[in-house]
Scaffold this active site. Sequence first.
Site, short mmCIF file in Angstrom:
data_model
loop_
_atom_site.label_atom_id
_atom_site.label_comp_id
_atom_site.label_asym_id
_atom_site.label_seq_id
_atom_site.Cartn_x
_atom_site.Cartn_y
_atom_site.Cartn_z
N CYS A 7 0.84 -1.19 0.00
CA CYS A 7 0.00 0.00 0.00
C CYS A 7 0.88 1.24 0.00
O CYS A 7 2.08 1.17 -0.18
CB CYS A 7 -0.91 -0.02 1.22
SG CYS A 7 0.02 0.10 2.77
N ALA A 8 0.24 2.35 0.27
CA ALA A 8 0.98 3.61 0.35
C ALA A 8 1.60 3.78 1.73
O ALA A 8 2.32 4.73 1.98
CB ALA A 8 0.04 4.78 0.03
#
Length: 110
Positions: A7-8
């Site tokens: 993910c980020a």
Amino acid sequence: MKIVLCCAGGFSTTMLMDSMKNTVKNSAKLDEKDFEFVAIPVDILQSEVETCDVLVIGPQIAHKLDYIKPIIEPYNIPYVIVDQDTYGKMDGATVLKKALVERKKADMKK
């Protein structure tokens, strides 16, 4: 099987990972000992790739697929991009099912 969620770097992917863990825990067919889950930011994917069996990509970084593919392709790692709806519901069961299907497809190609 090691499933890496990428993910980020946010909190929500850890929540999705926990939902996937609960799916395994509550399953009559799956054994917790057979699974390892790791949530990482996309920036450190290179450090996890050698031991990854399936990569789960959060919708917030789907646009980084051009960055991700050259990292995972030499290892023949299958991946799943989680759609916004499934991610928003934190539907770990659906994500786990998709990850297992992609791993099985990859194994059949060998």
